[in-house]
Scaffold this active site. Structure first.
Site, PDB file in Angstrom:
ATOM      1  N   ALA A  28      -0.205  31.754  14.146  1.00 34.49           N
ATOM      2  CA  ALA A  28       0.426  33.106  14.141  1.00 34.49           C
ATOM      3  C   ALA A  28       0.159  33.659  15.592  1.00 34.49           C
ATOM      4  CB  ALA A  28       0.103  33.983  13.136  1.00 34.49           C
ATOM      5  N   SER A  55      -8.153  28.774   9.970  1.00 28.77           N
ATOM      6  CA  SER A  55      -7.747  28.249   9.086  1.00 28.77           C
ATOM      7  C   SER A  55      -6.593  27.115   9.407  1.00 28.77           C
ATOM      8  CB  SER A  55      -6.907  28.891   7.899  1.00 28.77           C
ATOM      9  OG  SER A  55      -7.993  29.662   6.987  1.00 28.77           O
ATOM     10  N   THR A  56      -5.866  27.333  10.614  1.00 28.97           N
ATOM     11  CA  THR A  56      -4.667  26.582  10.870  1.00 28.97           C
ATOM     12  C   THR A  56      -5.183  24.978  11.163  1.00 28.97           C
ATOM     13  OG1 THR A  56      -3.573  28.439  12.138  1.00 28.97           O
ATOM     14  CG2 THR A  56      -2.980  26.378  12.947  1.00 28.97           C
ATOM     15  N   ARG A  57      -6.237  25.003  11.948  1.00 30.51           N
ATOM     16  CA  ARG A  57      -6.634  23.526  11.952  1.00 30.51           C
ATOM     17  C   ARG A  57      -6.942  22.900  10.705  1.00 30.51           C
ATOM     18  NH1 ARG A  57     -12.191  21.920  12.889  1.00 30.51           N
ATOM     19  NH2 ARG A  57     -13.493  23.532  13.326  1.00 30.51           N
ATOM     20  N   TRP A  58      -6.976  23.351   9.533  1.00 30.28           N
ATOM     21  CA  TRP A  58      -7.615  22.754   8.495  1.00 30.28           C
ATOM     22  C   TRP A  58      -6.413  22.520   7.616  1.00 30.28           C
ATOM     23  CZ3 TRP A  58     -12.478  21.173   8.013  1.00 30.28           C
ATOM     24  CH2 TRP A  58     -13.453  21.805   8.920  1.00 30.28           C
ATOM     25  N   GLU A 127       5.508  18.820  -1.992  1.00 32.20           N
ATOM     26  CA  GLU A 127       4.399  19.562  -2.663  1.00 32.20           C
ATOM     27  C   GLU A 127       4.775  20.311  -3.829  1.00 32.20           C
ATOM     28  OE1 GLU A 127       1.946  21.519   0.319  1.00 32.20           O
ATOM     29  OE2 GLU A 127       1.682  19.873   1.229  1.00 32.20           O
ATOM     30  N   HIS A 248      -6.669  27.383  -4.822  1.00 27.77           N
ATOM     31  CA  HIS A 248      -6.162  25.822  -4.774  1.00 27.77           C
ATOM     32  C   HIS A 248      -6.750  25.168  -5.992  1.00 27.77           C
ATOM     33  CE1 HIS A 248      -5.109  22.326  -3.275  1.00 27.77           C
ATOM     34  NE2 HIS A 248      -4.486  22.747  -2.345  1.00 27.77           N
ATOM     35  N   ARG A 297       1.131  26.160  -7.887  1.00 27.50           N
ATOM     36  CA  ARG A 297      -0.324  26.136  -7.702  1.00 27.50           C
ATOM     37  C   ARG A 297      -1.023  26.667  -8.765  1.00 27.50           C
ATOM     38  NH1 ARG A 297      -1.574  25.956  -1.468  1.00 27.50           N
ATOM     39  NH2 ARG A 297      -0.665  23.608  -1.116  1.00 27.50           N
ATOM     40  N   HIS A 358      -8.269  30.033  -1.844  1.00 28.37           N
ATOM     41  CA  HIS A 358      -7.348  29.145  -0.743  1.00 28.37           C
ATOM     42  C   HIS A 358      -6.495  30.121  -0.183  1.00 28.37           C
ATOM     43  CE1 HIS A 358      -5.904  25.731   0.951  1.00 28.37           C
ATOM     44  NE2 HIS A 358      -4.651  26.106   0.602  1.00 28.37           N
ATOM     45  N   GLU A 382      -1.621  34.797   8.125  1.00 27.50           N
ATOM     46  CA  GLU A 382      -2.140  35.042   6.569  1.00 27.50           C
ATOM     47  C   GLU A 382      -2.541  36.435   6.276  1.00 27.50           C
ATOM     48  OE1 GLU A 382      -4.536  32.098   5.327  1.00 27.50           O
ATOM     49  OE2 GLU A 382      -5.175  33.177   3.483  1.00 27.50           O
ATOM     50  N   ARG A 393       2.182  32.081  -3.449  1.00 27.16           N
ATOM     51  CA  ARG A 393       2.711  31.520  -2.096  1.00 27.16           C
ATOM     52  C   ARG A 393       3.221  30.014  -2.352  1.00 27.16           C
ATOM     53  NH1 ARG A 393      -0.142  27.952   2.198  1.00 27.16           N
ATOM     54  NH2 ARG A 393      -1.085  27.582   0.626  1.00 27.16           N
ATOM     55  N   SER A 398       3.125  28.751   4.387  1.00 27.60           N
ATOM     56  CA  SER A 398       2.449  29.642   5.308  1.00 27.60           C
ATOM     57  C   SER A 398       2.229  29.444   6.792  1.00 27.60           C
ATOM     58  CB  SER A 398       0.725  29.729   4.936  1.00 27.60           C
ATOM     59  OG  SER A 398       0.350  28.757   4.165  1.00 27.60           O
TER      60      SER A 398
HETATM   61  C1  LIG Z   1      -8.040  23.889   3.937  1.00 27.36           C
HETATM   62  C2  LIG Z   1      -6.802  24.543   4.222  1.00 27.36           C
HETATM   63  C3  LIG Z   1      -5.334  23.768   3.898  1.00 27.36           C
HETATM   64  C4  LIG Z   1      -4.483  24.374   4.233  1.00 27.36           C
HETATM   65  N1  LIG Z   1      -3.018  23.665   4.145  1.00 27.36           N
HETATM   66  C5  LIG Z   1      -1.866  24.204   4.445  1.00 27.36           C
HETATM   67  C6  LIG Z   1      -0.726  23.570   4.565  1.00 27.36           C
HETATM   68  O1  LIG Z   1      -0.905  22.116   4.257  1.00 27.36           O
HETATM   69  N2  LIG Z   1       0.387  24.106   4.859  1.00 27.36           N
HETATM   70  C7  LIG Z   1       0.490  25.433   5.099  1.00 27.36           C
HETATM   71  O2  LIG Z   1       1.519  26.232   5.284  1.00 27.36           O
HETATM   72  N3  LIG Z   1      -0.906  26.232   5.053  1.00 27.36           N
HETATM   73  C8  LIG Z   1      -1.863  25.714   4.752  1.00 27.36           C
HETATM   74  N4  LIG Z   1      -3.097  26.403   4.684  1.00 27.36           N
HETATM   75  C9  LIG Z   1      -2.810  27.881   5.108  1.00 27.36           C
HETATM   76  C10 LIG Z   1      -2.783  27.844   6.377  1.00 27.36           C
HETATM   77  O3  LIG Z   1      -3.597  27.112   6.907  1.00 27.36           O
HETATM   78  C11 LIG Z   1      -3.058  29.298   6.881  1.00 27.36           C
HETATM   79  O4  LIG Z   1      -2.384  30.207   6.254  1.00 27.36           O
HETATM   80  C12 LIG Z   1      -2.561  29.465   8.463  1.00 27.36           C
HETATM   81  O5  LIG Z   1      -3.138  28.595   9.259  1.00 27.36           O
HETATM   82  C13 LIG Z   1      -3.178  30.945   8.678  1.00 27.36           C
HETATM   83  O6  LIG Z   1      -2.715  31.219  10.204  1.00 27.36           O
HETATM   84  P1  LIG Z   1      -3.136  32.310  10.867  1.00 27.36           P
HETATM   85  O7  LIG Z   1      -2.867  32.175  12.320  1.00 27.36           O
HETATM   86  O8  LIG Z   1      -2.554  33.544  10.275  1.00 27.36           O
HETATM   87  O9  LIG Z   1      -4.877  32.375  10.960  1.00 27.36           O
HETATM   88  P2  LIG Z   1      -5.958  31.380  11.217  1.00 27.36           P
HETATM   89  O10 LIG Z   1      -5.317  30.350  11.662  1.00 27.36           O
HETATM   90  O11 LIG Z   1      -7.072  31.530   9.926  1.00 27.36           O
HETATM   91  O12 LIG Z   1      -6.642  31.928  12.507  1.00 27.36           O
HETATM   92  C14 LIG Z   1      -7.132  33.359  12.229  1.00 27.36           C
HETATM   93  C15 LIG Z   1      -7.830  33.485  13.827  1.00 27.36           C
HETATM   94  O13 LIG Z   1      -8.302  35.068  13.862  1.00 27.36           O
HETATM   95  C16 LIG Z   1      -9.647  35.216  14.127  1.00 27.36           C
HETATM   96  N5  LIG Z   1     -10.206  36.227  13.806  1.00 27.36           N
HETATM   97  C17 LIG Z   1     -10.531  36.866  12.532  1.00 27.36           C
HETATM   98  N6  LIG Z   1     -10.894  37.949  12.668  1.00 27.36           N
HETATM   99  C18 LIG Z   1     -11.194  38.290  13.938  1.00 27.36           C
HETATM  100  C19 LIG Z   1     -11.769  39.276  14.484  1.00 27.36           C
HETATM  101  N7  LIG Z   1     -12.469  40.212  13.905  1.00 27.36           N
HETATM  102  N8  LIG Z   1     -11.975  39.303  15.746  1.00 27.36           N
HETATM  103  C20 LIG Z   1     -11.124  38.347  16.496  1.00 27.36           C
HETATM  104  N9  LIG Z   1     -10.793  37.267  15.814  1.00 27.36           N
HETATM  105  C21 LIG Z   1     -10.878  37.207  14.641  1.00 27.36           C
HETATM  106  C22 LIG Z   1     -10.119  33.617  13.797  1.00 27.36           C
HETATM  107  O14 LIG Z   1     -11.381  33.436  14.535  1.00 27.36           O
HETATM  108  C23 LIG Z   1      -9.000  32.745  14.154  1.00 27.36           C
HETATM  109  O15 LIG Z   1      -8.775  32.526  15.233  1.00 27.36           O
HETATM  110  C24 LIG Z   1      -4.166  25.629   4.517  1.00 27.36           C
HETATM  111  C25 LIG Z   1      -5.482  26.252   4.726  1.00 27.36           C
HETATM  112  C26 LIG Z   1      -6.668  26.037   4.563  1.00 27.36           C
HETATM  113  C27 LIG Z   1      -7.868  26.609   4.608  1.00 27.36           C
END
Ligand SMILES: Cc1cc2nc3c(=O)[nH]c(=O)nc-3n(C[C@H](O)[C@H](O)[C@H](O)COP(=O)(O)OP(=O)(O)OC[C@H]3O[C@@H](n4cnc5c(N)ncnc54)[C@H](O)[C@@H]3O)c2cc1C
Length: 557
Positions: A28, A55-58, A127, A248, A297, A358, A382, A393, A398
């Site tokens: 995001a 979470s993205t990289r996981w 899925e 999950h 789920r 999850h 997220e 969800r 996501s």
């Molecule tokens: C194991 C796992 C598997 C998943 N598999 C899938 C899938 O197959 N398909 C799917 O659609 N979704 C999947 N999801 C969910 C999806 O990965 C996440 O919902 C999505 O990646 C979230 O992206 P994001 O950019 O919102 O947040 P994130 O990728 O979690 O990034 C959040 C960022 O905010 C930063 N941050 C947090 N707090 C602060 C702060 N106070 N100050 C500065 N920086 C901060 C963190 O360091 C990080 O860089 C999975 C999640 C997990 C954990």
């Protein structure tokens, strides 16, 4: 409106300025940064650890979009609405599913390499909850890692994007009109930008990811401490749907006392035909739902938990032995390696699994442009609640939501900039100083909060279990207040700031979950086992009272 509460922290010792400050570097945050650049705005991405730590990289399974032959956004919409159990915002879902396919194509154009068949077409898997093969994946089961790699590479080559790693954002700053004007943050750096500072900006975008660390057992990484939701609450923003935490069904079970981030066995393993079985090898999902192991789920997590209760077991099994070694090695190389690292070989033995926290379906409430209730404060990914997920969800929606709504925020900012509605802002320093400092719990409180939440507000919830959790959380807050009164406050540092955020988010989550006296989506009340549309087909909106306590109010029906 101005920020009413702030984390206890030293006054900023340095300042910086940009056009748009983005908090978080997952799918995001990085998508917002790349897209606001197209409008000629400078962006600063501030992130807690290194760029790819969220979470993205996981993410393993993939990203859902109607890309396949015969699939349509309308069918994707139907599946999403079913999973959301009556609480999705249909217009938000329609936006997601219609803008999603092109957003994925733009991600590919940015450099993300998805798995393709011999004919060059993107391979699609299924899925839980999807009636079609519509999940695009990369590196077999390493989709998030590939998306992260591509986006990180793109932001690194753009000189108009400033990246600040190891920077924990604390609180929002506003101008005299209550418009977001920047934020305070703590940088573990060197030289000029070290310690607490302030960044001034024309707009602030929260992309801080989830809050899985509120629970003991979670698939989320250590950075997922709900900071964005806590910051938004202190800034006076509305958050919603916090009670809908998706558990999950199939994280790897690594032992009875497991804590912190657990390895995930992706739903795609079930999508490819693995079976859920109990210790006797019985497939207990058959006959429970037309999609059996591929039911949504919440249904699968509940069925596993029920079976565990019935049998007094602490885990069940996922059996994919029939895939054979070659399929495991090519389709699920990461999962295979992770299982083997834990002494389990899925080629020859069923995998032990148990549900864990999850995904946060709720978060900071936004409109379709990603605007929160605080002017100039946006949220996506997220941390946001766009209305797309409702009470649960749908798998792999996501990453797509992160992409689509990040692009929409960038478009909104570009439009405002072009119309001259995005001027430079001056921070209202007096208002920032007037905000009440929140006492910090000690860093050890993190584990206590997690245990209270897993016991009281996990997969199974009741009035009694949540009253226990609420009482435990209140005690931690009281102790933090007493330590301040006794002039023995906890040191302001990353661990105590995170503990304060976890405490606020946990307290808000329990308050909402206790109030919702029904079972819906991923919110499962043992004492109210039925869905109650007459009273509860509506959202709970949480804000912070003057006392600093979160208050949840049901939205008008
Ligand atoms: C194991 C796992 C598997 C998943 N598999 C899938 C899938 O197959 N398909 C799917 O659609 N979704 C999947 N999801 C969910 C999806 O990965 C996440 O919902 C999505 O990646 C979230 O992206 P994001 O950019 O919102 O947040 P994130 O990728 O979690 O990034 C959040 C960022 O905010 C930063 N941050 C947090 N707090 C602060 C702060 N106070 N100050 C500065 N920086 C901060 C963190 O360091 C990080 O860089 C999975 C999640 C997990 C954990």
């Amino acid at each position: 409106m101005s920020v009413t509460h702030r984390l206890t922290a030293p006054a900023p010792g340095w300042t910086a300025a940009t056009d748009v400050v983005v908090v978080g570097s997952g799918v995001a945050g990085l998508t917002v940064a790349l897209n606001v650049r197209k409008a000629g705005l400078r962006a600063m991405v501030v992130t807690k650890a290194v760029l790819d730590e969220g979470s993205t990289r996981w993410a393993q399974g993939g990203i859902a979009a109607a890309l396949g032959e015969g699939d349509t956004p309308e069918q994707h919409l139907d599946d999403t609405l079913v999973a959301g159990a009556g609480l999705c915002d249909e217009e938000a879902v329609r936006t997601l599913v219609t803008e999603g396919p092109d957003a994925v194509r733009r991600l590919i154009a940015t450099g993300a390499l998805f798995d393709r068949g011999e004919d060059g077409e993107i391979l699609l898997t299924r899925e839980g909850g999807h009636h079609r093969r519509r999940i695009a994946h990369a590196g077999g089961d390493a989709t998030g890692a590939e998306i992260s790699r591509a986006l990180v590479a793109a932001v690194r080559t753009d000189p108009g994007i400033e990246l600040i790693e190891h920077a924990l954002v604390l609180d929002l700053l506003t101008d005299t009109e209550g418009h977001a004007a920047g934020l305070t943050l703590h940088v573990m750096g060197e030289g000029q930008r070290d310690g607490v500072g302030a960044v001034r900006a024309r707009a602030v975008v929260l992309a801080t990811g989830g809050m899985g660390q509120v629970f003991s057992a979670t698939t989320n990484p250590a950075v997922s401490t709900g900071d964005g939701v806590a910051l938004a609450l202190r800034a006076g923003a509305a958050v919603t749907d916090l009670e809908f935490v998706q558990f999950h069904p199939t994280p790897l079970w690594v032992g009875p006392d497991a804590e912190g981030q657990l390895p995930l066995i992706s739903e795609a393993v079930r999508g490819e035909g693995a079976h859920l079985v109990d210790a006797d090898g019985v497939r207990f999902m058959v006959g429970q739902h037309e999609l059996a192991e591929l039911a949504p789920r919440d249904i699968v997590a509940k069925a596993i938990t029920r079976r565990m209760q019935e049998q007094g077991a602490d885990h069940m099994f996922l059996d994919g032995r029939h895939f054979g070694a070659e399929m495991w090695e090519h389709r699920f190389p990461t999962i295979l390696a992770t299982c083997r690292a834990h002494g389990i070989d899925p080629v020859t033995a069923p995998i032990p699994i148990a549900p864990a926290a999850h995904y946060a379906s709720g978060g900071v409430r936004t409109d379709p442009r990603g605007r929160t209730s605080v002017p100039g404060l946006y949220a996506c990914g997220e941390v946001a609640c766009t209305g797309v997920h409702g009470a649960n969800r749908l798998a792999s929606n996501s990453l797509l939501e992160g992409l689509v709504f990040a692009e929409r925020i960038a478009a909104d900012l570009a439009g405002r900039h072009a119309a001259g509605e995005l001027p430079e802002r001056t921070v209202d320093v007096a208002a920032a100083r007037a905000a009440r400092p929140v006492p910090l719990p000690p860093s050890e409180a993190r584990a206590d909060i997690q245990r209270l939440m897993s016991r009281g507000a996990g997969v199974l919830r009741s009035a009694t279990s949540m009253a226990d959790a609420a009482a435990g959380l209140a005690l931690i807050a009281e102790q933090a207040h007493s330590h301040v009164a006794e002039e023995k406050p906890a040191d302001p540092r990353v661990e105590t700031w995170e503990a304060a955020n976890l405490l606020l988010v946990a307290t808000a989550l329990v308050a909402a979950a206790a109030q919702r006296e029904e079972t819906r989506g991923c919110h499962w009340r043992e004492d109210f086992p039925e869905r109650d549309d007459a009273h509860w087909r509506r959202h709970l909106i949480t804000t912070l009272a003057a006392s600093g306590d979160p208050v949840s109010t049901p939205e008008e029906q």
